[in-house]
Design a protein around this motif. Sequence first.
Motif, PDB file in Angstrom:
ATOM      1  N   ARG A  46     110.449  50.765  53.980  1.00 54.14           N
ATOM      2  CA  ARG A  46     111.133  51.953  54.524  1.00 54.14           C
ATOM      3  C   ARG A  46     110.981  53.131  53.564  1.00 54.14           C
ATOM      4  NH1 ARG A  46     117.344  51.504  56.098  1.00 54.14           N
ATOM      5  NH2 ARG A  46     116.541  51.012  58.168  1.00 54.14           N
TER       6      ARG A  46
ATOM      7  N   ARG B  25     107.637  54.639  53.888  1.00 54.62           N
ATOM      8  CA  ARG B  25     107.529  55.477  55.099  1.00 54.62           C
ATOM      9  C   ARG B  25     108.153  56.844  54.838  1.00 54.62           C
ATOM     10  NH1 ARG B  25     109.808  52.819  60.143  1.00 54.62           N
ATOM     11  NH2 ARG B  25     111.634  52.782  58.800  1.00 54.62           N
TER      12      ARG B  25
ATOM     13  N   ALA C  33     103.636  55.171  59.431  1.00 52.40           N
ATOM     14  CA  ALA C  33     104.388  54.177  60.195  1.00 52.40           C
ATOM     15  C   ALA C  33     104.191  52.817  59.517  1.00 52.40           C
ATOM     16  CB  ALA C  33     103.907  54.143  61.631  1.00 52.40           C
ATOM     17  N   ILE C  34     105.068  51.874  59.852  1.00 52.74           N
ATOM     18  CA  ILE C  34     105.080  50.575  59.167  1.00 52.74           C
ATOM     19  C   ILE C  34     104.775  49.434  60.129  1.00 52.74           C
ATOM     20  CG2 ILE C  34     106.574  48.923  57.937  1.00 52.74           C
ATOM     21  CD1 ILE C  34     105.950  51.494  56.330  1.00 52.74           C
TER      22      ILE C  34
ATOM     23  N   ASP D 270     107.913  49.799  62.546  1.00 52.16           N
ATOM     24  CA  ASP D 270     107.496  50.559  63.729  1.00 52.16           C
ATOM     25  C   ASP D 270     106.638  49.697  64.638  1.00 52.16           C
ATOM     26  OD1 ASP D 270     108.480  53.303  62.982  1.00 52.16           O
ATOM     27  OD2 ASP D 270     107.241  52.851  61.233  1.00 52.16           O
TER      28      ASP D 270
END
Length: 293
Positions: free
Chosen positions: A94, A97, A103-104, A122
Motif C-alpha cells: 500500500r 502504491r 496499482a497493486i 487492486d
Amino acid sequence: MNPKWNGQFSCFDLVARTDDSVSSIVRAGNVEIGSDDFVVMAGPCAVESERQLLQTAEAVVAAGARILRGGAYKPRSSPYAFQGLGVEGLKILRKAREETGLAIVTEVMSEEDVDVVAEYADLMQVGTRSMQNYALLERLGGCGRPVLLKRGMTATLEEFLFSAQVIAVNGNRDIVLCERGIRTFETATRNTLDIAAVPVLKTVSRLPVIVDPSHAAGVRCLVPVLARVAAVAGADGLLVEVHPSPDQAMSDGAQSLTLDGFRDMMDDLEPYLALRDLPRRPGPQLVAAGGTD
Ligand code: PEP
Ligand code: MN
C-alpha cells in the motif's frame, strides 16, 4: 485449432467470445487491461522489506510498468522456504502504491484471506497451484476486485477456462488470464511457455490474456526473449519478476531481472510492440483441423 473447440463453449459461456460479445477491458485501479495498451506488471516475487519494495517500485515505474507485483502470501513448494510477510507485506504494498501511483497485484492463497487482501490489492492474483481451488474461486466471485487467474501448471486450456467460469458464475467477470508455463518433459526451462495459449485464449474467450515469462523461463537470461514473443503473439501484457539484488532474493532470484535488466527489457520491447499496430491478418479460425503427430 483443434476442431473439438468449435462451438463447445456453453460450459464457459460467461467468459467465451461470441459473435455479439466485445472483448473485456478489466480495470485494476487506474489501469485498463485488454485495451490498446500493453500493460506490464513488475516487481519482486515476494515482498521482503519496505526498502526492497520501494526501490523496485521506483525503478519499474520509471521504466514504464503500470502495476506493481509482490507476494505477501507465498505458496512455496517447500514448507521450510520463506512464506511471505502476510499483512505486513500488504501494508508495504500500500505504501508503494501511495508513493508511486502504481496499482497493486498480489496473490491470495486462501478464501479466508480474500477480504484482507482485497483491502490492499487492486488485482487479486490466483497462483498456478490454486487454479483449481474452487472454494477460493467461489469467494473471489464476490470480492469486488478484478482477478488475475494464472494457469495451473498441469491444466489444459479448457480447465483454465472452467476455472474462469467459476469466478464469473459467482458474480465477477473482471478476470485476466495469465499463461505462466506448463509442466512438460523439458528441463532446460522451469516450465514450458505455451505461447499458443495466447492466440487460442484470445480467440475463444473475451478475457484479456497476459504472459508471465519469469516462471516459464526460470532463468533471467531467457525472460526478455519470452517477453518479446508474448508481445508479438498478441498478449495484453506481462507479469515479470524484478529484484534490486536477485542473488539475495528470498524467492525466485534466479529468474528475477535486475532493475537495469528490466529497463533494458522494456526498451527492447518497443519495436515489437510497434509491430502490433500493423494491419492484422485474420486471427485463428475455430474450424481449422487438428492434425496428428
Ligand atoms: C508468483 O507469481 O510469484 C507465483 C508464485 O507464480 P505461479 O503461481 O505462477 O507459480
Ligand atoms: Mn515467483
